[in-house]
Motif scaffolding. Structure first.
Motif, PDB file in Angstrom:
ATOM      1  N   LYS A  46     -14.053  40.708 -19.991  1.00 51.15           N
ATOM      2  CA  LYS A  46     -14.368  42.258 -19.896  1.00 51.15           C
ATOM      3  C   LYS A  46     -15.828  42.991 -20.377  1.00 51.15           C
ATOM      4  N   GLY A  47     -16.220  42.005 -21.284  1.00 50.36           N
ATOM      5  CA  GLY A  47     -17.329  42.420 -21.864  1.00 50.36           C
ATOM      6  C   GLY A  47     -18.428  42.894 -20.916  1.00 50.36           C
ATOM      7  N   GLN A  48     -18.474  41.718 -19.673  1.00 48.90           N
ATOM      8  CA  GLN A  48     -19.745  42.055 -19.048  1.00 48.90           C
ATOM      9  C   GLN A  48     -19.503  43.326 -18.167  1.00 48.90           C
ATOM     10  N   VAL A  49     -18.228  43.923 -17.766  1.00 49.00           N
ATOM     11  CA  VAL A  49     -18.265  45.162 -17.209  1.00 49.00           C
ATOM     12  C   VAL A  49     -18.771  46.353 -17.969  1.00 49.00           C
ATOM     13  N   GLU A  50     -18.274  46.010 -19.260  1.00 47.33           N
ATOM     14  CA  GLU A  50     -18.610  47.042 -20.463  1.00 47.33           C
ATOM     15  C   GLU A  50     -19.920  47.097 -20.648  1.00 47.33           C
ATOM     16  N   CYS A  85     -22.364  46.511 -18.599  1.00 49.40           N
ATOM     17  CA  CYS A  85     -22.893  47.234 -17.151  1.00 49.40           C
ATOM     18  C   CYS A  85     -22.879  48.620 -17.785  1.00 49.40           C
ATOM     19  N   GLN A  86     -21.416  49.213 -18.073  1.00 53.94           N
ATOM     20  CA  GLN A  86     -21.248  50.640 -18.261  1.00 53.94           C
ATOM     21  C   GLN A  86     -22.280  51.185 -19.152  1.00 53.94           C
ATOM     22  N   SER A  87     -22.165  50.242 -20.489  1.00 53.89           N
ATOM     23  CA  SER A  87     -23.107  50.966 -21.313  1.00 53.89           C
ATOM     24  C   SER A  87     -24.657  51.062 -21.003  1.00 53.89           C
ATOM     25  N   LEU A  88     -24.965  50.212 -19.894  1.00 52.38           N
ATOM     26  CA  LEU A  88     -26.326  50.298 -19.487  1.00 52.38           C
ATOM     27  C   LEU A  88     -26.426  51.404 -18.552  1.00 52.38           C
ATOM     28  N   GLY A  89     -25.344  52.270 -18.153  1.00 55.12           N
ATOM     29  CA  GLY A  89     -25.403  53.090 -17.190  1.00 55.12           C
ATOM     30  C   GLY A  89     -25.082  52.539 -15.770  1.00 55.12           C
ATOM     31  N   MET A  90     -24.788  51.350 -15.413  1.00 52.18           N
ATOM     32  CA  MET A  90     -24.548  51.057 -14.362  1.00 52.18           C
ATOM     33  C   MET A  90     -23.313  51.616 -13.315  1.00 52.18           C
ATOM     34  N   GLY A  91     -23.334  51.962 -12.312  1.00 54.63           N
ATOM     35  CA  GLY A  91     -22.006  52.558 -11.774  1.00 54.63           C
ATOM     36  C   GLY A  91     -21.228  51.211 -11.177  1.00 54.63           C
ATOM     37  N   TYR A  92     -20.069  51.421 -10.498  1.00 58.28           N
ATOM     38  CA  TYR A  92     -18.946  50.398 -10.233  1.00 58.28           C
ATOM     39  C   TYR A  92     -19.847  49.249  -9.429  1.00 58.28           C
ATOM     40  N   TRP A  93     -20.459  49.696  -8.320  1.00 62.89           N
ATOM     41  CA  TRP A  93     -20.993  48.906  -7.346  1.00 62.89           C
ATOM     42  C   TRP A  93     -22.109  48.303  -7.992  1.00 62.89           C
ATOM     43  N   GLN A  94     -23.008  48.970  -8.394  1.00 66.94           N
ATOM     44  CA  GLN A  94     -24.051  48.025  -9.084  1.00 66.94           C
ATOM     45  C   GLN A  94     -23.628  47.046 -10.047  1.00 66.94           C
ATOM     46  N   SER A  95     -22.654  47.410 -11.058  1.00 65.19           N
ATOM     47  CA  SER A  95     -22.020  46.194 -11.847  1.00 65.19           C
ATOM     48  C   SER A  95     -21.513  45.203 -11.082  1.00 65.19           C
ATOM     49  N   MET A  96     -20.709  45.422 -10.092  1.00 64.16           N
ATOM     50  CA  MET A  96     -20.129  44.344  -9.444  1.00 64.16           C
ATOM     51  C   MET A  96     -21.041  43.712  -8.498  1.00 64.16           C
ATOM     52  N   LEU A  97     -21.921  44.174  -7.960  1.00 64.81           N
ATOM     53  CA  LEU A  97     -22.668  43.512  -7.028  1.00 64.81           C
ATOM     54  C   LEU A  97     -23.814  42.711  -7.765  1.00 64.81           C
ATOM     55  N   LEU A  98     -24.448  43.214  -8.819  1.00 61.19           N
ATOM     56  CA  LEU A  98     -25.322  42.616  -9.670  1.00 61.19           C
ATOM     57  C   LEU A  98     -24.927  41.696 -10.716  1.00 61.19           C
ATOM     58  N   VAL A  99     -23.733  41.872 -11.303  1.00 63.59           N
ATOM     59  CA  VAL A  99     -23.536  41.333 -12.586  1.00 63.59           C
ATOM     60  C   VAL A  99     -22.230  40.402 -12.438  1.00 63.59           C
ATOM     61  N   VAL A 100     -21.002  40.909 -11.990  1.00 57.33           N
ATOM     62  CA  VAL A 100     -19.871  40.246 -11.958  1.00 57.33           C
ATOM     63  C   VAL A 100     -19.690  39.510 -10.736  1.00 57.33           C
ATOM     64  N   LEU A 101     -19.932  39.949  -9.481  1.00 57.47           N
ATOM     65  CA  LEU A 101     -19.578  39.066  -8.040  1.00 57.47           C
ATOM     66  C   LEU A 101     -20.492  37.859  -8.466  1.00 57.47           C
ATOM     67  N   PRO A 102     -22.079  37.832  -8.803  1.00 55.97           N
ATOM     68  CA  PRO A 102     -22.554  36.449  -8.661  1.00 55.97           C
ATOM     69  C   PRO A 102     -21.838  35.285  -9.613  1.00 55.97           C
TER      70      PRO A 102
END
Lengths: 362, 399
Positions: free
Chosen positions: A262-266, A268-285
């Motif tokens: 979960k920390g990965q998404v959190e 991203c959020q703390s860096l100000g990324m939106g849902y799609w940004q965090s999914m496409l750039l961080v989680v999905l890869p």
């Protein structure tokens, strides 16, 4: 008290090991370790002796490799002439002979892109992936169906054989992966309506056999749209396959998503990324990399399942072999026909699975 | 401070709660619109083709025969009865397939882990060959290439003069039971069930009592009494009632065999192909289950002095089964769904007689396909609910 559970005496110390080096040592250890092991080994060797030499005699020594009909074949051997005589049909179906270079071009494209992706030494994997996902499907369809750039149009009912198998597998794979990713994201969404909808979709298709989905796509899809819209039979089969396989793909991808902390998404959020940004750039890869074996297994299942299009009257590799077996010239060649088709399917599936195992190890 | 006020809509759009509501409402609207469009199209298309809707067709007479029926059926029965016949045939081949595939799969999975190099290599060749070839091709191979070239009934291959194999199928002897024998069979099953239930409820007590100095002997007597009652009670019953068992041997009459049980080639081909294909997957499941039990567990058990058989039954198998059972049920479900390939060789399963023949005769595609899918969906969802219950029960309770 006499115990049924425990040893009563000390277990005696083991004998010092006998020589376990060299061929003899290997055989002693792996084949003749105990009397019962020796018995198993000898039984198996005898069984192989009964089966293999006659099989070799039938399939190679007594076989007939060329000929015009079944009567040209040696009665005691395999009639591979059936396969060699029909090979063009097995690969290209009823594609017009003058246009066969287009199918070959499709095969070459496929081999080039896959080779680029699969051989680690060649650089530019991202470019290859982009070409494979976006350009290859478009150019392949243009080349195969024609109607543009002065290429005569070849309707899909003339397509057949290995080429249809590969077309169904390629497009089925390319479409079911993104749909599967979306469904997996939807199933993990915090919005209840979207979650319910995706879960219902996935469970529905995973709960029914592909054959009923294909029946549905072939019989009911024409009922669902206005009469003016006529779907091509191949496209209908493809829609059925994608609906079905994307549900399986979604479950594979969901497994990967669950493994990302979960920390990965959190973060991203703390860096100000939106849902799609965090999914496409961080989680999905990260998630997709984790589930490559699962994706490959789904792809192998999809590849094998393409043979089911036979029941709705499309001519893939298996059904074109099946059709050729009914030719009076070649009656009685069932074993050879199925062995050939089985070997081709096996080569693809086994090759893919071996490659993915090697990928996993590295 | 120049805090620019954004218009109302922009503010709502930037509020995640409102945006989520908006997306969901849009999705619902899109789905409803899509469904309405599809229903509308379907109704007008059906009207154009002159096909009625509704489930009235289920009470119409079917007018076609079916080659294998487990319940009474002929041309005069209804389409509803056809559905039942197809469903039972699907369940029959699935049941046979699950049993055979489990036995074969466990044998090959264990062989795969054997220390005998030849045995383990042959098991892995089996797995790699059969799971990488499409099931439909394997069904065709058995049906057309193996069973299709068998001799005609007069030149049947006979085993022990009681099993006859020919192109029309496999004829097997079948027991004929009189009323007394049926009673004995019921008594036997009742005893077996009672003992199994008793064992289940006494399990923890038996294990505890086994280690107590004065009760160890008693436990042995109780176990022996239970085991012998399963044999003895039916045996005594068989003397009390007039129980007779006669084997009906198939006989060649005219051009075909009559009497006994006939396994039609469609069923045999489907059964073999399904079991052999699924066994390859089950073998892999079993292998990974056994491998998941760490070596330390076996060594610890041996160090405590447990006998090899006990190490297997008390340490390895319970832990391996926890890993094996969920994917194993998945394979069973796959087998049940794959049995629908019957339609390609004409075995009268649900898809073949209902989604095939019935659909063609009535044209009511929507109802027929919906009913067929509902059957498979019910089976799948029931099994996955049971599976979740099992997982909750079997999962390791960790501190």
């Amino acid at each position: 008290m006499k115990s049924t559970m425990m040893e009563e005496k000390m277990i005696p110390a083991r004998e010092p090991p006998v020589n376990s080096r060299g061929v003899l040592g290997w055989m002693r250890e792996k084949l003749f370790a105990t009397p019962s092991q020796s018995l198993i080994t000898l039984t198996l060797i005898y069984g192989l002796y009964l089966i293999l030499p006659p099989l070799w005699q039938w399939a190679v020594m007594d076989a007939t490799w060329t000929g015009e009909s079944r009567s040209a074949c040696n009665v005691d051997g395999a009639c591979w002439a059936f396969v060699t005589a029909r090979l063009d049909q097995f690969i290209y179906g009823f594609y017009p002979e003058s246009e066969i270079w287009r199918v070959n071009l499709f095969f070459v494209q496929l081999v080039l892109i896959l080779g680029w992706l699969m051989i680690p030494a060649i650089p530019g994997k991202k470019l290859a992936l982009g070409l494979g996902l976006l350009v290859l499907p478009v150019t392949s369809w243009l080349v195969l169906s024609g109607g543009y750039f002065g290429l005569p149009e070849v309707e899909t009912h003339k397509w057949g054989g290995l080429m249809v198998t590969l077309v169904l597998a390629l497009y089925g794979m390319l479409a079911s992966l993104p749909v599967g990713v979306l469904l997996a994201l939807g199933r993990r969404s915090s919005m209840p309506v979207i979650r319910t909808f995706c879960t219902a979709y996935i469970e529905l298709w995973r709960g029914v056999p592909l054959i009923t989905v294909l029946f549905m796509a072939s019989v009911m899809l024409p009922l669902f749209v206005p009469e003016e819209i006529v779907f091509d039979k191949l496209v209908r089969a493809l829609i059925g396959i994608v609906m079905f396989q994307s549900a399986y793909m979604a479950e594979v991808v969901r497994g990967g998503l669950q493994a990302i902390p979960k920390g990965q998404v959190e973060a991203c959020q703390s860096l100000g990324m939106g849902y799609w940004q965090s999914m496409l750039l961080v989680v999905l890869p990260q998630a997709l990399r984790l589930v490559i074996p699962g994706i490959v297994n789904t792809f192998i299942a999809l590849f094998k399942d393409t043979s089911l299009v036979l029941v709705i009257g499309l001519f893939d590799l298996l059904s074109i072999v099946q059709a050729a077996l009914n030719d009076p010239e070649w009656l009685g060649s069932a074993v050879e026909g199925y062995l050939f088709a089985g070997f081709v399917f096996w080569l693809f599936c086994f090759g893919i699975s071996k490659y993915s195992q090697r990928l996993e190890k590295n | 401070m120049a805090n620019k006020r954004h218009p109302m809509l922009v503010r709502l759009w930037r509020d995640p709660v409102w945006r989520a509501v908006l997306f969901q409402v849009l999705l619902i609207l899109a789905v409803v619109a899509m469904v309405a469009w599809v229903v509308n199209n379907t109704l007008s298309n059906l009207e154009h083709r002159g096909i009625s809707t509704g489930f009235d067709f289920l009470s119409q007479s079917a007018g076609f025969g079916i080659i294998q029926t487990l319940v009474e059926y002929d041309e005069s029965h209804t389409f509803g009865r056809t559905f039942l016949v197809g469903l039972l045939n699907t369940l029959l081949v699935s049941f046979l397939g699950v049993i055979f595939a489990t036995i074969l799969g466990f044998l090959i999975g264990v062989a795969r882990l054997s220390s005998n190099w030849l045995l383990s290599k042959m098991a892995s060749i089996y797995i790699e060959v059969f799971r990488n070839i499409p099931l439909l091709l394997q069904i065709f191979f058995w049906y057309f290439a193996v069973l299709g070239i068998l001799p005609n009934p007069r030149q049947s291959i006979s085993l022990f003069d009681s099993i006859f194999i020919n192109v029309r199928g496999i004829s097997l002897p079948w027991p004929e039971l009189n009323a007394g024998m049926v009673t004995v069979a019921w008594v036997f099953m009742a005893c077996l069930a009672a003992v199994l239930v008793l064992r289940f409820f006494m399990r923890s007590w038996l294990l505890k009592a086994q280690h107590q100095e004065n009760k160890g002997q008693m436990v042995l007597y109780i176990k022996a009494a239970m085991a012998s009652s399963v044999v003895l009670i039916p045996l005594v019953t068989s003397f009390l009632v007039d129980a007779q068992l006669r084997w009906e041997i198939p006989e060649l009459k005219g051009f075909n065999f009559s009497g006994g049980l006939v396994l039609i080639p469609e069923l045999a081909a489907l059964w073999f192909a399904l079991s052999i294909y699924t066994a390859a997957f089950i073998a892999e499941v079993v292998r990974s289950g056994i491998e998941s039990v760490s070596k330390g567990q076996k060594e610890a058990a041996a160090a405590l002095g447990l006998k090899p058989r006990r190490v297997l039954s008390l340490v390895v198998i319970p832990q391996a089964m926890r890993v094996i059972i969920p994917p194993l049920t998945n394979q069973y479900l796959n087998l049940i769904k794959n049995s629908s390939l019957a339609t390609a060789i004409g075995y009268p399963d649900l898809v073949s007689v209902f989604a095939g023949t019935t659909l063609n005769q009535t044209g009511q595609a929507v109802e027929v396909i919906a009913m067929t899918m509902a059957v498979y969906l019910t089976i799948s969802l029931t099994v996955s609910v049971l599976m979740n219950l099992y997982n909750r029960w079997a999962s390791l309770v960790e501190r």
